[in-house]
Enzyme design. Structure first.
Site, short mmCIF file in Angstrom:
data_model
loop_
_atom_site.label_atom_id
_atom_site.label_comp_id
_atom_site.label_asym_id
_atom_site.label_seq_id
_atom_site.Cartn_x
_atom_site.Cartn_y
_atom_site.Cartn_z
N GLN A 1 0.84 -1.19 0.00
CA GLN A 1 0.00 0.00 0.00
C GLN A 1 0.88 1.25 0.00
OE1 GLN A 1 -3.18 -0.34 -0.37
NE2 GLN A 1 -3.36 1.87 -0.61
N HIS B 1 2.39 2.91 -3.20
CA HIS B 1 1.53 3.61 -4.18
C HIS B 1 1.79 5.11 -4.19
CE1 HIS B 1 -1.23 0.99 -6.21
NE2 HIS B 1 -1.51 0.34 -5.11
N GLU C 1 -10.26 1.13 3.18
CA GLU C 1 -10.47 0.71 1.79
C GLU C 1 -10.17 -0.79 1.65
OE1 GLU C 1 -7.59 2.48 -0.73
OE2 GLU C 1 -8.61 1.94 -2.60
N HIS C 2 -8.99 -1.21 2.12
CA HIS C 2 -8.59 -2.62 2.09
C HIS C 2 -8.42 -3.12 3.51
CE1 HIS C 2 -6.62 -0.65 -1.48
NE2 HIS C 2 -7.22 -1.64 -2.11
N ASP D 1 -5.77 -6.62 -6.21
CA ASP D 1 -5.47 -5.54 -7.17
C ASP D 1 -5.49 -6.04 -8.61
OD1 ASP D 1 -5.17 -3.54 -5.34
OD2 ASP D 1 -3.01 -3.81 -5.11
N HIS E 1 -52.65 17.36 -8.35
CA HIS E 1 -52.34 15.98 -7.98
C HIS E 1 -53.62 15.29 -7.51
CE1 HIS E 1 -48.19 17.38 -7.97
NE2 HIS E 1 -47.75 16.17 -7.71
#
Lengths: 434, 434
Positions: free
Chosen positions: B259, B262, B327-328, B361, B420
């Site tokens: 991670q 990145h 996220e992960h 991934d 209506h």
């Protein structure tokens, strides 16, 4: 007079394209004001909420009165007459039954490589619902926003509703009570959205904010998007009616007007394969406009944005409707199911002459929060899914990793992400040793 | 050194709250620049695209070369070596198989009132996918965005990918070809997003735009949201690993680094019930950092945002993880399935020590486009659903209208929406006459 087009005319395509591109609403640019309000609420919390409510709603609050007490709610709710209460309860039961069918299922399976794969759905923990004050304070919208949240399993559901001059709508409070709302705050505008997103001493923050509002509310929702989830940013609303010559022109006229009476920017479109029917509807609209309570609004909408299109056949009508991607689509034709098969973009379809759009606004069951301004091309109405999120699952076995791990390593190296590759390689090496 | 916390310390809650609130990325405010670029593309179309591409990508294009030709694609794709091609094909097949299971079902039923109710799913007609150029030009992201669109049934799928100095990534083109992408344009930045949203002479507009990008791309997506649909605005990405004392510290260290490599703003968090294991992982991270190709990036991420938390038991680990909403999430514990039951907020869960995040991934099957920056509290990863929309259906019979119409009329009147009410009343009156 509405625009009257014949789809066989030489210049029809030009006129229709202009119709699709027409901007019906000029939202004032309030973004700077809203940015200031949000910053103020973040910095000063309750104090800012109280000051802004005094300024915009002419209402003096304290931290203790920001939220409606149970006693206040009970007193207001007791004012609602029996028929309104029963109607709200019928609507709530039907909306709940429809939305319960939307609950998605979890999945988990093992594939041929031996990998366990799947997903699980979980609810948003806390949601906030914006309810406009004043004229557009609709109890039906409370049901349509709150019930999907509660069906999804949202534990904490808060409502913010401005009460200008301290006047609250008892029906809104009753709708909230019926829907199971947990907290109701008498605040509105960008400051209420900021309080829901960031929290104050009194208002705990939420994870998702839904509900309609004016330009300030819309700008605030756009700004807090990311910090919290939001539903759509609603634009001016529209109805498109496809009718054949056997439809009832009075009914269709009233259906068109039920959209037009919402807002001067609303749009009502009729597409029909009968020129005589088209004329009969236009006459019926004019006749009804003479006595309608909201004739000023409905008349302006019809005059400025009303559109009547005559086509050769209903296939062409479906094709044009798909280009509009209307929020509401009524099919007042002999075989509405067959025609519905040809519809690729619409928020909601009302099938057959016995299904006025107003049924869907209140008691049909499907949600009345729908994609406006042609956004049915890419989005859906509000649903249980808006209050759920999906967690994907993956579980490798040694054998599965041996089967697919080398491909992951190859791709990681090709993307120059060495540690990604090593994390797979370390495990593969262990397998080779074993 | 990463932050090291013990959940039993007196000041843990303060430190953990600070961790949750920490801002890891300061996006430059490029909104004014982006507004100008969008306006320029809307006004001048291809000419603006060509000028901006010359300026930002140092590449001279013509309307004829904005789009890759079939021959150019074939030539570039032929450069991809066999192993990479096979790895991409395996990944594509697995991603396709997983996403095909996401296709939702239509529904239609008749309720006790006799009303026909349901919904239908239809695909977005045209979608555009942004692919970054340069270092972050990932073929795996092309698969992850394009395959769900094609599985959903999107007819026209266009890719925009900048090619600075004219250099294209053959793997990106191959991934696009494998995924069934229809058009590839060599444009990027806010101008590419504007072209997809509004169209130019050469680029037909789309209805939905997905894919990652820099601050300009993110600002452009936020601006065109409403005109078209967009996926999420991605923030800096994160992994959280929950591991027990029996997990392999080297594997976990590599997972944390995968991670961290990145992006300097990425965050890697370890929560464990073993202080000894925590120390072993920290040592393994340091050791691997010495030789890692992207050690500058991964080292900065680990130093600035890396976090190790020691807890008394794994229940507490799940509770803290739910507050992070990562996220992960990797569960490197003896019984990952049991622990997963306690997870309420996470983008993707990787179960057990044999499932490194890097598998997800590339080749696992689930999508790697996941909610970042704690947005798993309210949103989900990319899926087939992002390229579908739901149209609700309602069909009244005379009997159904007689049963529920009066409630709709009551609510319409209570909301001062007379037309209506009249649209329902006109039909009820007809029924009473019959």
């Amino acid at each position: 007079m509405p625009v009257f087009l014949n789809a066989t005319d030489a210049d029809f395509e030009t006129a229709f394209t202009a119709l699709l591109g027409a901007k019906r609403e000029d939202s004032p640019d309030v973004d700077d004001v809203v940015a200031g309000i949000i910053a103020d609420v973040r910095a000063r919390g309750d104090a800012a909420l109280i000051e802004l409510t005094a300024k915009f709603d002419r209402l003096e609050l304290t931290p203790q009165t920001l939220r409606f007490s149970q006693d206040e709610i009970a007193d207001l709710v007791a004012q609602v007459p029996g028929p309104e209460r029963e109607a709200l309860e019928l609507a709530a039961a039907r909306i709940r039954a429809y939305h319960e069918k939307q609950l998605p299922e979890d999945a988990y399976w093992t594939d041929e490589a031996g990998a366990g794969l799947g997903w699980r759905w979980t609810p948003v923990s806390a949601a906030g619902l914006y309810v406009p004050g004043g004229l557009a304070s609709y109890p039906s919208s409370v049901l349509m926003n709150a019930i999907p949240a509660k069906v999804a399993g949202v534990e904490r559901l808060a409502i913010v509703v401005p009460t200008p001059d301290g006047v609250a709508n008892p029906l809104v409070l009753l709708a909230a009570q019926i829907a199971g709302v947990d907290e109701i705050y008498r605040i509105g505008g960008a400051q209420a959205v900021a309080a829901l997103a960031y929290g104050t001493e009194t208002v705990q923050p939420v994870d998702k904010i839904t509900g309609p509002g004016n330009a300030f509310v819309a700008a605030a929702k756009r700004r807090v998007f990311g910090k919290v989830g939001i539903d759509m940013i609603a634009g001016p609303s529209e109805i498109l009616v496809i009718a054949d010559g056997d439809a009832n022109p009075d009914w269709v006229a009233l259906d068109l007007l039920s959209q037009a009476e919402h807002d001067e920017s609303a749009q009502s479109i009729l597409i029909t394969d009968s020129a005589d029917f088209a004329k009969a509807v236009i006459a019926a609209v004019e006749r009804n406009l003479e006595t309608l309570e909201r004739r000023a609004i409905a008349g302006a909408s019809w005059r400025d944005f009303g559109t009547v299109i005559v086509v050769d056949d209903l296939d062409r009508a479906a094709e044009l409707s798909n280009r509009v991607a209307p929020e509401h689509l009524e099919l007042c034709v002999a075989d509405p199911d067959a025609l519905a098969e040809k519809i690729t973009h619409a928020g909601a379809i009302f099938l057959g002459g016995w299904t006025p759009e107003a049924i869907g606004d209140y008691v049909g069951g499907p949600n009345h929060v729908l994609p406006t301004a042609r956004s049915a091309r890419f989005s859906s109405g509000l649903s249980v899914m808006d209050f759920l999120k999906r967690t994907t699952l993956a579980k490798m076995t040694p054998a599965a990793l041996r089967a697919i791990g080398p491909a992951a390593e190859t791709l990681a190296i090709s993307e120059s992400l060495q540690a990604h590759g090593l994390s797979v390689r370390a495990r593969l090496d262990q397998l080779n040793e074993d």
